[in-house]
Motif scaffolding. Structure first.
Motif, PDB file in Angstrom:
ATOM      1  N   UNK A  33       0.803  -1.215   0.000  1.00  0.00           N
ATOM      2  CA  UNK A  33       0.000   0.000   0.000  1.00  0.00           C
ATOM      3  C   UNK A  33       0.839   1.269   0.000  1.00  0.00           C
ATOM      4  N   UNK A  34       2.049   1.225   0.551  1.00  0.00           N
ATOM      5  CA  UNK A  34       2.891   2.415   0.588  1.00  0.00           C
ATOM      6  C   UNK A  34       3.428   2.773  -0.788  1.00  0.00           C
ATOM      7  N   UNK A  35       3.469   1.807  -1.703  1.00  0.00           N
ATOM      8  CA  UNK A  35       4.054   2.028  -3.012  1.00  0.00           C
ATOM      9  C   UNK A  35       3.017   2.293  -4.092  1.00  0.00           C
ATOM     10  N   UNK A  36       1.749   2.099  -3.816  1.00  0.00           N
ATOM     11  CA  UNK A  36       0.694   2.278  -4.808  1.00  0.00           C
ATOM     12  C   UNK A  36       0.078   3.663  -4.702  1.00  0.00           C
ATOM     13  N   UNK A  37      -0.311   4.184  -5.833  1.00  0.00           N
ATOM     14  CA  UNK A  37      -1.021   5.467  -5.828  1.00  0.00           C
ATOM     15  C   UNK A  37      -2.525   5.266  -5.977  1.00  0.00           C
ATOM     16  N   UNK A  38      -2.957   4.079  -6.359  1.00  0.00           N
ATOM     17  CA  UNK A  38      -4.378   3.852  -6.592  1.00  0.00           C
ATOM     18  C   UNK A  38      -5.101   3.391  -5.334  1.00  0.00           C
ATOM     19  N   UNK A  39      -4.379   3.134  -4.256  1.00  0.00           N
ATOM     20  CA  UNK A  39      -5.007   2.690  -3.014  1.00  0.00           C
ATOM     21  C   UNK A  39      -5.438   3.918  -2.238  1.00  0.00           C
ATOM     22  N   UNK A  40      -6.631   3.887  -1.724  1.00  0.00           N
ATOM     23  CA  UNK A  40      -7.129   5.008  -0.940  1.00  0.00           C
ATOM     24  C   UNK A  40      -8.602   5.199  -1.162  1.00  0.00           C
ATOM     25  N   UNK A  41      -9.100   6.295  -0.640  1.00  0.00           N
ATOM     26  CA  UNK A  41     -10.529   6.575  -0.781  1.00  0.00           C
ATOM     27  C   UNK A  41     -10.737   7.459  -2.006  1.00  0.00           C
ATOM     28  N   UNK A  42     -10.807   6.849  -3.157  1.00  0.00           N
ATOM     29  CA  UNK A  42     -11.112   7.590  -4.382  1.00  0.00           C
ATOM     30  C   UNK A  42     -12.611   7.812  -4.433  1.00  0.00           C
ATOM     31  N   UNK A  43     -13.001   9.034  -4.706  1.00  0.00           N
ATOM     32  CA  UNK A  43     -14.419   9.390  -4.607  1.00  0.00           C
ATOM     33  C   UNK A  43     -15.250   8.938  -5.788  1.00  0.00           C
ATOM     34  N   UNK A  44     -14.793   9.155  -6.997  1.00  0.00           N
ATOM     35  CA  UNK A  44     -15.637   8.870  -8.141  1.00  0.00           C
ATOM     36  C   UNK A  44     -14.947   7.992  -9.161  1.00  0.00           C
ATOM     37  N   UNK A  45     -15.711   7.629 -10.178  1.00  0.00           N
ATOM     38  CA  UNK A  45     -15.202   6.771 -11.234  1.00  0.00           C
ATOM     39  C   UNK A  45     -14.124   7.482 -12.043  1.00  0.00           C
ATOM     40  N   UNK A  46     -14.318   8.771 -12.288  1.00  0.00           N
ATOM     41  CA  UNK A  46     -13.333   9.543 -13.039  1.00  0.00           C
ATOM     42  C   UNK A  46     -12.013   9.629 -12.272  1.00  0.00           C
ATOM     43  N   UNK A  47     -12.069   9.841 -10.973  1.00  0.00           N
ATOM     44  CA  UNK A  47     -10.858   9.921 -10.154  1.00  0.00           C
ATOM     45  C   UNK A  47     -10.138   8.584 -10.112  1.00  0.00           C
ATOM     46  N   UNK A  48     -10.898   7.506 -10.026  1.00  0.00           N
ATOM     47  CA  UNK A  48     -10.288   6.177 -10.031  1.00  0.00           C
ATOM     48  C   UNK A  48      -9.602   5.900 -11.354  1.00  0.00           C
ATOM     49  N   UNK A  49     -10.247   6.276 -12.458  1.00  0.00           N
ATOM     50  CA  UNK A  49      -9.671   6.052 -13.772  1.00  0.00           C
ATOM     51  C   UNK A  49      -8.409   6.895 -13.974  1.00  0.00           C
ATOM     52  N   UNK A  50      -8.442   8.155 -13.544  1.00  0.00           N
ATOM     53  CA  UNK A  50      -7.286   9.036 -13.702  1.00  0.00           C
ATOM     54  C   UNK A  50      -6.111   8.544 -12.862  1.00  0.00           C
ATOM     55  N   UNK A  51      -6.364   8.114 -11.640  1.00  0.00           N
ATOM     56  CA  UNK A  51      -5.263   7.631 -10.795  1.00  0.00           C
ATOM     57  C   UNK A  51      -4.703   6.314 -11.330  1.00  0.00           C
ATOM     58  N   UNK A  52      -5.545   5.437 -11.867  1.00  0.00           N
ATOM     59  CA  UNK A  52      -5.052   4.194 -12.459  1.00  0.00           C
ATOM     60  C   UNK A  52      -4.246   4.475 -13.717  1.00  0.00           C
ATOM     61  N   UNK A  53      -4.691   5.463 -14.525  1.00  0.00           N
ATOM     62  CA  UNK A  53      -3.952   5.815 -15.740  1.00  0.00           C
ATOM     63  C   UNK A  53      -2.591   6.423 -15.395  1.00  0.00           C
ATOM     64  N   UNK A  54      -2.545   7.276 -14.358  1.00  0.00           N
ATOM     65  CA  UNK A  54      -1.273   7.853 -13.925  1.00  0.00           C
ATOM     66  C   UNK A  54      -0.327   6.774 -13.402  1.00  0.00           C
ATOM     67  N   UNK A  55      -0.867   5.819 -12.671  1.00  0.00           N
ATOM     68  CA  UNK A  55      -0.051   4.721 -12.168  1.00  0.00           C
ATOM     69  C   UNK A  55       0.483   3.878 -13.321  1.00  0.00           C
ATOM     70  N   UNK A  56      -0.324   3.677 -14.344  1.00  0.00           N
ATOM     71  CA  UNK A  56       0.108   2.908 -15.516  1.00  0.00           C
ATOM     72  C   UNK A  56       1.165   3.672 -16.309  1.00  0.00           C
ATOM     73  N   UNK A  57       1.004   4.987 -16.461  1.00  0.00           N
ATOM     74  CA  UNK A  57       1.952   5.789 -17.233  1.00  0.00           C
ATOM     75  C   UNK A  57       3.288   5.944 -16.511  1.00  0.00           C
ATOM     76  N   UNK A  58       3.283   5.954 -15.187  1.00  0.00           N
ATOM     77  CA  UNK A  58       4.512   6.133 -14.417  1.00  0.00           C
ATOM     78  C   UNK A  58       5.194   4.814 -14.091  1.00  0.00           C
ATOM     79  N   UNK A  59       4.707   3.744 -14.667  1.00  0.00           N
ATOM     80  CA  UNK A  59       5.302   2.440 -14.429  1.00  0.00           C
ATOM     81  C   UNK A  59       6.622   2.339 -15.190  1.00  0.00           C
TER      82      UNK A  59
END
Length: 94
Positions: A33-59
């Motif tokens: 959990x300390x290394x992931x950016x997608x873990x947490x209380x994401x409020x909406x579907x758009x926020x979840x998608x944006x954080x997952x896309x950022x995590x994928x791009x920064x891989x």
């Protein structure tokens, strides 16, 4: 409208009598959990998608990108085979 909101768990400040450590012994936390950016209380579907896309791009692992593309292409071909898609429309009959 509170139909679609998730309930938050109640938090208590209980500490066991004989516990001599740091932190909460009852805290359930994944070791990555300390290394992931997608873990947490994401409020909406758009926020979840944006954080997952950022995590994928920064891989930094480029082999994972190739692996994902291969898996997606195989799944698309299996889907096209199941629905009976005819590939002959892409080739000329001359």
């Amino acid at each position: 409208m509170g139909f679609f909101k998730t309930r938050k768990n109640k938090k208590f400040s209980y500490t066991p009598r004989h516990y001599k450590g740091e932190g909460n012994p009852y805290e359930i936390k994944h070791k990555f959990d300390d290394f992931r950016t997608t873990v947490g209380s994401n409020k909406g579907l758009k926020t979840k998608f944006i954080s997952a896309w950022d995590d994928y791009r920064n891989n930094a692992d480029k082999n994972a990108d190739k692996r994902v593309l291969i898996i997606v292409s195989i799944l698309v071909l299996i889907f096209l085979f199941i629905i009976g898609f005819d590939l002959s429309i892409f080739f000329s009959k001359s």
